[in-house]
Write a protein that holds these residues in place. Structure first.
Motif, PDB file in Angstrom:
ATOM      1  N   GLY A  66       0.820  -1.210   0.000  1.00  0.00           N
ATOM      2  CA  GLY A  66       0.000   0.000   0.000  1.00  0.00           C
ATOM      3  C   GLY A  66       0.851   1.256   0.000  1.00  0.00           C
ATOM      4  N   PHE A  67       1.925   1.255   0.798  1.00  0.00           N
ATOM      5  CA  PHE A  67       2.847   2.387   0.781  1.00  0.00           C
ATOM      6  C   PHE A  67       3.449   2.563  -0.602  1.00  0.00           C
ATOM      7  N   ALA A  68       3.820   1.451  -1.226  1.00  0.00           N
ATOM      8  CA  ALA A  68       4.447   1.532  -2.548  1.00  0.00           C
ATOM      9  C   ALA A  68       3.493   2.110  -3.577  1.00  0.00           C
ATOM     10  N   GLU A  69       2.220   1.724  -3.508  1.00  0.00           N
ATOM     11  CA  GLU A  69       1.241   2.246  -4.455  1.00  0.00           C
ATOM     12  C   GLU A  69       1.038   3.746  -4.257  1.00  0.00           C
ATOM     13  N   LEU A  70       1.047   4.187  -2.995  1.00  0.00           N
ATOM     14  CA  LEU A  70       0.837   5.606  -2.709  1.00  0.00           C
ATOM     15  C   LEU A  70       1.984   6.461  -3.211  1.00  0.00           C
ATOM     16  N   PHE A  71       3.223   5.976  -3.070  1.00  0.00           N
ATOM     17  CA  PHE A  71       4.389   6.791  -3.389  1.00  0.00           C
ATOM     18  C   PHE A  71       5.094   6.359  -4.663  1.00  0.00           C
ATOM     19  N   GLY A  72       4.536   5.380  -5.400  1.00  0.00           N
ATOM     20  CA  GLY A  72       5.185   4.934  -6.626  1.00  0.00           C
ATOM     21  C   GLY A  72       6.535   4.309  -6.370  1.00  0.00           C
ATOM     22  N   GLU A  73       6.679   3.576  -5.290  1.00  0.00           N
ATOM     23  CA  GLU A  73       7.997   3.162  -4.845  1.00  0.00           C
ATOM     24  C   GLU A  73       8.601   2.056  -5.674  1.00  0.00           C
ATOM     25  N   HIS A  74       7.813   1.218  -6.300  1.00  0.00           N
ATOM     26  CA  HIS A  74       8.383   0.083  -7.000  1.00  0.00           C
ATOM     27  C   HIS A  74       8.381   0.290  -8.501  1.00  0.00           C
ATOM     28  N   GLY A  75       8.036   1.462  -8.964  1.00  0.00           N
ATOM     29  CA  GLY A  75       8.026   1.700 -10.402  1.00  0.00           C
ATOM     30  C   GLY A  75       6.727   1.236 -11.019  1.00  0.00           C
ATOM     31  N   ARG A  76       6.583   1.481 -12.320  1.00  0.00           N
ATOM     32  CA  ARG A  76       5.383   1.113 -13.039  1.00  0.00           C
ATOM     33  C   ARG A  76       5.745   0.327 -14.281  1.00  0.00           C
ATOM     34  N   GLY A  77       4.977  -0.694 -14.549  1.00  0.00           N
ATOM     35  CA  GLY A  77       5.167  -1.466 -15.768  1.00  0.00           C
ATOM     36  C   GLY A  77       4.503  -0.778 -16.936  1.00  0.00           C
ATOM     37  N   GLY A  78       4.677  -1.364 -18.127  1.00  0.00           N
ATOM     38  CA  GLY A  78       4.153  -0.742 -19.326  1.00  0.00           C
ATOM     39  C   GLY A  78       2.649  -0.606 -19.314  1.00  0.00           C
ATOM     40  N   GLY A  79       1.942  -1.525 -18.628  1.00  0.00           N
ATOM     41  CA  GLY A  79       0.493  -1.482 -18.603  1.00  0.00           C
ATOM     42  C   GLY A  79      -0.062  -0.613 -17.507  1.00  0.00           C
ATOM     43  N   GLU A 117      17.047   0.023   2.076  1.00  0.00           N
ATOM     44  CA  GLU A 117      16.207   1.192   2.288  1.00  0.00           C
ATOM     45  C   GLU A 117      17.025   2.485   2.230  1.00  0.00           C
ATOM     46  N   GLU A 118      18.214   2.462   2.805  1.00  0.00           N
ATOM     47  CA  GLU A 118      19.059   3.653   2.782  1.00  0.00           C
ATOM     48  C   GLU A 118      19.528   3.985   1.370  1.00  0.00           C
ATOM     49  N   LEU A 119      19.873   2.951   0.581  1.00  0.00           N
ATOM     50  CA  LEU A 119      20.309   3.174  -0.797  1.00  0.00           C
ATOM     51  C   LEU A 119      19.231   3.853  -1.634  1.00  0.00           C
ATOM     52  N   THR A 120      17.979   3.539  -1.335  1.00  0.00           N
ATOM     53  CA  THR A 120      16.874   4.088  -2.119  1.00  0.00           C
ATOM     54  C   THR A 120      16.267   5.322  -1.471  1.00  0.00           C
ATOM     55  N   GLY A 121      16.897   5.847  -0.445  1.00  0.00           N
ATOM     56  CA  GLY A 121      16.351   7.013   0.226  1.00  0.00           C
ATOM     57  C   GLY A 121      15.027   6.738   0.901  1.00  0.00           C
ATOM     58  N   GLY A 122      14.810   5.483   1.291  1.00  0.00           N
ATOM     59  CA  GLY A 122      13.554   5.104   1.937  1.00  0.00           C
ATOM     60  C   GLY A 122      12.451   4.735   0.971  1.00  0.00           C
ATOM     61  N   ALA A 123      12.738   4.728  -0.334  1.00  0.00           N
ATOM     62  CA  ALA A 123      11.699   4.448  -1.323  1.00  0.00           C
ATOM     63  C   ALA A 123      11.345   2.975  -1.404  1.00  0.00           C
ATOM     64  N   TYR A 124      12.268   2.105  -1.035  1.00  0.00           N
ATOM     65  CA  TYR A 124      12.019   0.663  -1.157  1.00  0.00           C
ATOM     66  C   TYR A 124      12.762  -0.058  -0.053  1.00  0.00           C
ATOM     67  N   ALA A 125      12.089  -1.003   0.578  1.00  0.00           N
ATOM     68  CA  ALA A 125      12.729  -1.903   1.535  1.00  0.00           C
ATOM     69  C   ALA A 125      12.090  -3.276   1.353  1.00  0.00           C
ATOM     70  N   PRO A 126      12.864  -4.292   1.027  1.00  0.00           N
ATOM     71  CA  PRO A 126      12.284  -5.632   0.878  1.00  0.00           C
ATOM     72  C   PRO A 126      11.752  -6.125   2.208  1.00  0.00           C
TER      73      PRO A 126
END
Length: 208
Positions: free
Chosen positions: A39-52, A87-96
């Protein structure tokens, strides 16, 4: 925003005593935590978007293993340290999530690419083996591309960050990860956490 609206209430209430075991320690909490992270990823676009236009995963399983192996080769680490390093490498944008990191570490260990080191406390710290270094060397170009994907995401986040929301989201994620790893929440407390988050979701939805 967080998948199915107010899912915590629907999953958190059962029959009989008014509670089910959806958030109990035998699997429910991890799945719920992953849904929250999505849900966080969807709100902030954290994981990128595919072509569709749909959300895509940051890495597939083999890619994540290479990233973790590279980080362990740089410095021996345990699972939580790896999550924080990404998480630090991505500036908090992504954490597995722990639900994908720990199985990946188990597989790397079984492949004899990493080995457990003696460490204080209950957490297992891993170091790279000679076979692991050779594995990285054979895939050096791909490893570089995967690490560049992480740092590129961090650079993008630095340009577009919504600082106050990011700070609050990071605090929430951290406290939830700590409690999930500790596995010390009672059934009642687990439902209370879900209800608190549901309440915040409702308030955010009403904001103009």
């Amino acid at each position: 925003m967080f998948g199915h609206r107010h899912e915590g209430h629907r999953m958190g209430r059962g029959h009989g005593h008014g509670r089910d075991h959806g958030f109990g320690p035998r699997g429910g909490w991890e799945q719920w935590g992953e849904r929250l992270e999505q849900g966080f990823a969807e709100l902030f676009g954290e994981h990128g978007r595919g072509g569709g236009g749909g959300r895509r995963r940051m890495f597939d399983g083999s890619e994540l293993r290479l990233v973790l192996l590279k980080m362990i080769a740089d410095t021996p680490r345990h699972g939580y340290e790896l999550i924080k390093a990404v998480e630090e490498l991505t500036g908090g944008a992504y954490a597995p999530s722990p639900g994908v990191v720990y199985p990946a570490l188990t597989m790397l260990n079984e492949m004899e690419l990493i080995e457990e080191q003696a460490s204080e406390g209950a957490r297992k710290r891993f170091a790279v083996t000679e076979a692991g270094r050779a594995h990285l060397a054979e895939r050096a170009e791909l490893v570089a591309a995967l690490m560049a994907r992480l740092t590129g995401l961090g650079e993008h986040r630095a340009r577009t960050d919504r600082v106050p929301i990011r700070r609050a989201m990071r605090n929430l994620r951290t406290v939830l990860q700590n409690r999930l790893e500790a596995n010390d929440l009672s059934e009642e407390a687990a439902h209370d956490v879900a209800e608190l988050i549901d309440e915040v979701v409702r308030k955010i939805e009403r904001l103009k």
